[in-house]
Design an enzyme around this catalytic site. Sequence first.
Site, PDB file in Angstrom:
ATOM      1  N   HIS A 162       0.840  -1.218   0.000  1.00  0.00           N
ATOM      2  CA  HIS A 162       0.000   0.000   0.000  1.00  0.00           C
ATOM      3  C   HIS A 162       0.868   1.258   0.000  1.00  0.00           C
ATOM      4  CE1 HIS A 162      -3.248  -2.769   1.381  1.00  0.00           C
ATOM      5  NE2 HIS A 162      -2.258  -3.279   2.073  1.00  0.00           N
ATOM      6  N   SER A 283      14.633  22.015 -15.355  1.00  0.00           N
ATOM      7  CA  SER A 283      13.456  22.861 -15.539  1.00  0.00           C
ATOM      8  C   SER A 283      13.929  24.208 -16.043  1.00  0.00           C
ATOM      9  CB  SER A 283      12.729  23.010 -14.201  1.00  0.00           C
ATOM     10  OG  SER A 283      11.983  24.208 -14.195  1.00  0.00           O
ATOM     11  N   LYS A 289      15.903  21.851 -10.185  1.00  0.00           N
ATOM     12  CA  LYS A 289      15.192  20.619 -10.531  1.00  0.00           C
ATOM     13  C   LYS A 289      16.032  19.622 -11.315  1.00  0.00           C
ATOM     14  CE  LYS A 289      11.178  19.825 -10.354  1.00  0.00           C
ATOM     15  NZ  LYS A 289       9.947  20.427 -10.860  1.00  0.00           N
ATOM     16  N   GLU A 296       9.099   9.014 -16.481  1.00  0.00           N
ATOM     17  CA  GLU A 296       7.708   9.435 -16.690  1.00  0.00           C
ATOM     18  C   GLU A 296       7.221   9.034 -18.087  1.00  0.00           C
ATOM     19  OE1 GLU A 296       7.029  13.576 -14.707  1.00  0.00           O
ATOM     20  OE2 GLU A 296       9.120  13.406 -15.263  1.00  0.00           O
TER      21      GLU A 296
END
Length: 467
Positions: A162, A283, A289, A296
Amino acid sequence: MVKKPAGNQMWGGRFSARPDAIMEAINASIGYDKKLYAQDIEGSKAHAAMLADQGIITKSDAKKIMQGLDTISSEIGEGTFEFSTALEDIHMNVEARLKDLIGEPAGRLHTARSRNDQVATDFRLWVKAQALHVHAILGELIDVFVDLAEKHADTVMPGFTHLQTAQPVTFGHHMMAYVEMFARDRSRAADAVERMNECPLGAAALAGTGFAIDRKATAKALGFREPTRNSLDSVSDRDFALDYLSLAAICAGHLSRLAEELVIWSTPQFSFVRLTDQFSTGSSIMPQKRNPDAAELIRAKTGRINGDLIALLTVMKGLPLAYSKDMQEDKEAVFDAADNLELAILAMTGMMKGITVNAASMAKAAGSGFSIATDLADWLVRETNLPFREAHHVTGAAVAMAEKKGCGLEELSLDDLQGLHPSITKEVFSVLSVEKSVASRKSFGGTAPANVRRQVKYWRSRRAKEK
Ligand code: ARG
């Protein structure tokens, strides 16, 4: 003399008007099926050689056909071939060019053949090669994971259920979980190849042919195990493409789960791993970043690959036997899935090759969240003979107490613990550490470092046998 056809020179004999431009546009597949050119030429060469061996065409015509096909192969390879939408697809583009090059013998190539068995053969050859390619590059991905597992057999991390801290595991064990998945993907690819390894060429339009062809010879020449057994099935079957798409979707699902973990693990909050500069992006506004874009995108590719599978399943459902033009829509889904699955596997391989594992963060997280609670319960069962359910209850009380005190289970005093159950002794502290917890999990398939090392050995020898 019969007059020349108004439109398509391959099938225009009974037509007196050209197809409408929109008809041509919806009918044409050359925009994408040119990808099959090498398979189309290979198939035609095998067919022509067999026709000559069977005395159906002359040896000298077959020779001209072969030479012409080789010329076309170079032209397409070099980018000088002019593809025509009016000629619909790769099969008719090649044949028309063959006629330009060698004249009349070109018209004999299509004896005892139809585009229906031709496209089924070409596409099978292409899908088979692609399934073998996936099998090969997944093998390389597995090697990267096995190396990581060996290096990190002792590196502890929290295991989750979980996405809540469950029990400590080793990072090596986590890597080996993916080895199991990718190995199953490979076995699905091998199974699919085994099933599709039958040659439909010679099924002709749907009913077979009256010419004395030798289907075993063409099957063999094209590297298939044997010819398909039913001409109707041969031209209407796209299971091989669905098999490929299914295994691609399942494999993409595995890649996507790991991609999701990498996204989570590489956040500053987790900081379990660091991806290399080569596989991160920055970024344009936030200079600090490091974005896990490759992970992704792998996660996202899974969406389109699943879509490709659903697309073809839906195209095929409800088609009466044998061939229907709907089946021309089989190719783009497979090409799209193949391109994107390959990219996803290669990106994952590159990312994992360079990954830096932050063992300190993992160890810290592994010890938090009362991850060793099960070890306390197991100790109570083993040493004090409590039934597991009761031990679970006592341990729950210990967790509540530690939570209240703001400490770990191993930091409770013996008095505290004995207050919860009188038969607890100081020996209990010998099991209350993350390292001891993982080392104890030696049941077959468990996370203990010794097990991970054994699994690494097992997979290395399995891989070595293949090479
Ligand atoms: N381009 C077609 C396809 O991919 C080739 C087969 C055409 N057959 C036919 N009977 N029109 O399906």
